[in-house]
Design a protein around this motif. Structure first.
Motif, mmCIF file in Angstrom:
data_model
loop_
_atom_site.group_PDB
_atom_site.id
_atom_site.type_symbol
_atom_site.label_atom_id
_atom_site.label_comp_id
_atom_site.label_asym_id
_atom_site.label_seq_id
_atom_site.Cartn_x
_atom_site.Cartn_y
_atom_site.Cartn_z
ATOM 1 N N ARG A 46 -5.143 0.301 -36.537
ATOM 2 C CA ARG A 46 -3.991 0.920 -36.106
ATOM 3 C C ARG A 46 -3.570 1.613 -37.535
ATOM 4 O O ARG A 46 -3.167 0.647 -38.494
ATOM 5 C CB ARG A 46 -2.982 0.717 -35.441
ATOM 6 N N THR A 47 -3.429 3.132 -37.952
ATOM 7 C CA THR A 47 -2.855 3.424 -39.102
ATOM 8 C C THR A 47 -2.053 4.772 -39.095
ATOM 9 O O THR A 47 -2.128 5.263 -37.997
ATOM 10 C CB THR A 47 -3.981 3.551 -40.178
ATOM 11 N N SER A 48 -1.621 5.127 -39.980
ATOM 12 C CA SER A 48 -0.856 6.428 -40.220
ATOM 13 C C SER A 48 -1.791 7.376 -40.058
ATOM 14 O O SER A 48 -2.928 7.421 -40.789
ATOM 15 C CB SER A 48 0.199 6.523 -41.487
ATOM 16 N N VAL A 49 -1.452 8.525 -39.294
ATOM 17 C CA VAL A 49 -2.447 9.603 -39.336
ATOM 18 C C VAL A 49 -2.663 10.311 -40.607
ATOM 19 O O VAL A 49 -3.521 11.069 -41.113
ATOM 20 C CB VAL A 49 -1.901 10.876 -38.442
ATOM 21 N N PRO A 107 5.472 0.716 -38.615
ATOM 22 C CA PRO A 107 5.240 2.131 -37.842
ATOM 23 C C PRO A 107 5.487 3.263 -38.467
ATOM 24 O O PRO A 107 6.597 3.452 -39.251
ATOM 25 C CB PRO A 107 5.896 1.803 -36.528
ATOM 26 N N THR A 108 4.930 4.573 -38.342
ATOM 27 C CA THR A 108 5.281 5.501 -38.552
ATOM 28 C C THR A 108 5.431 6.664 -37.367
ATOM 29 O O THR A 108 4.749 6.142 -36.194
ATOM 30 C CB THR A 108 4.009 6.214 -39.536
ATOM 31 N N SER A 109 5.848 7.778 -37.682
ATOM 32 C CA SER A 109 5.855 8.809 -36.370
ATOM 33 C C SER A 109 4.458 9.043 -35.688
ATOM 34 O O SER A 109 4.506 9.456 -34.622
ATOM 35 C CB SER A 109 6.657 9.912 -36.812
ATOM 36 N N ARG A 110 3.502 9.281 -36.557
ATOM 37 C CA ARG A 110 2.322 9.699 -36.090
ATOM 38 C C ARG A 110 1.289 8.679 -36.436
ATOM 39 O O ARG A 110 1.055 8.611 -37.827
ATOM 40 C CB ARG A 110 1.908 11.114 -36.450
ATOM 41 N N GLU A 111 0.579 7.926 -35.697
ATOM 42 C CA GLU A 111 -0.190 6.696 -35.583
ATOM 43 C C GLU A 111 -1.580 7.334 -35.196
ATOM 44 O O GLU A 111 -1.651 7.937 -34.118
ATOM 45 C CB GLU A 111 0.260 5.610 -35.547
#
Length: 139
Positions: A46-49, A107-111
């Motif tokens: 899982r990572t940031s877009v 966490p970020t807004s878009r992952e």
């Protein structure tokens, strides 16, 4: 190869069992990432877009490594999985992974999720332990 140095080679199933016990591993660039083993045995990251990682490894063959080390006991294990990495683009699969996949430590807004299908899994475990200050440690 490691028969006399305290290490024992692990088979694929031992490697997968160990990967299922931890949640942080490394992509070949030795970048810590949150991951989990999915229900089909693939590694899911899982990572940031917007991360460079997602775009850099999509479609590439990558090496993924996870380990656990008990420094005081001189024991531990390491597993390396090698295979193609692909972004999860299916909206239904993405929604499922949001619920069941790895939890992000930042966490970020878009992952996004990256799936690594292992074509080769190898590992080794330090066995036997060592004596430290008169105390015997074993793995």
């Amino acid at each position: 190869m490691y028969a006399n140095d305290g290490f024992r080679e692990l088979d694929r199933w031992e490697c997968l069992a160990l990967l299922a016990t931890v949640s942080v591993g490394r992509i070949a660039a030795v970048l810590p990432v949150n991951f989990c083993l999915d229900r089909d045995g693939t590694v899911v990251v899982r990572t940031s877009v917007s991360s460079e990682l997602a775009s850099a490894i999509d479609g590439a063959v990558v090496a993924f490594e996870a380990d656990e080390v008990a420094a005081a006991a001189h024991s531990g294990w390491s597993v390396v999985a090698l295979g193609p990495a692909t972004l999860v683009t299916d909206p239904v699969e993405h929604a499922r992974l949001l619920r069941t996949g790895p939890r992000s430590w930042a966490p970020t807004s878009r992952e996004v999720f990256v799936r690594i299908a292992q074509e080769l899994v190898t590992g080794r475990r330090l066995v036997g332990g060592r004596t430290l200050y008169g105390v015997h440690f074993s793995s």
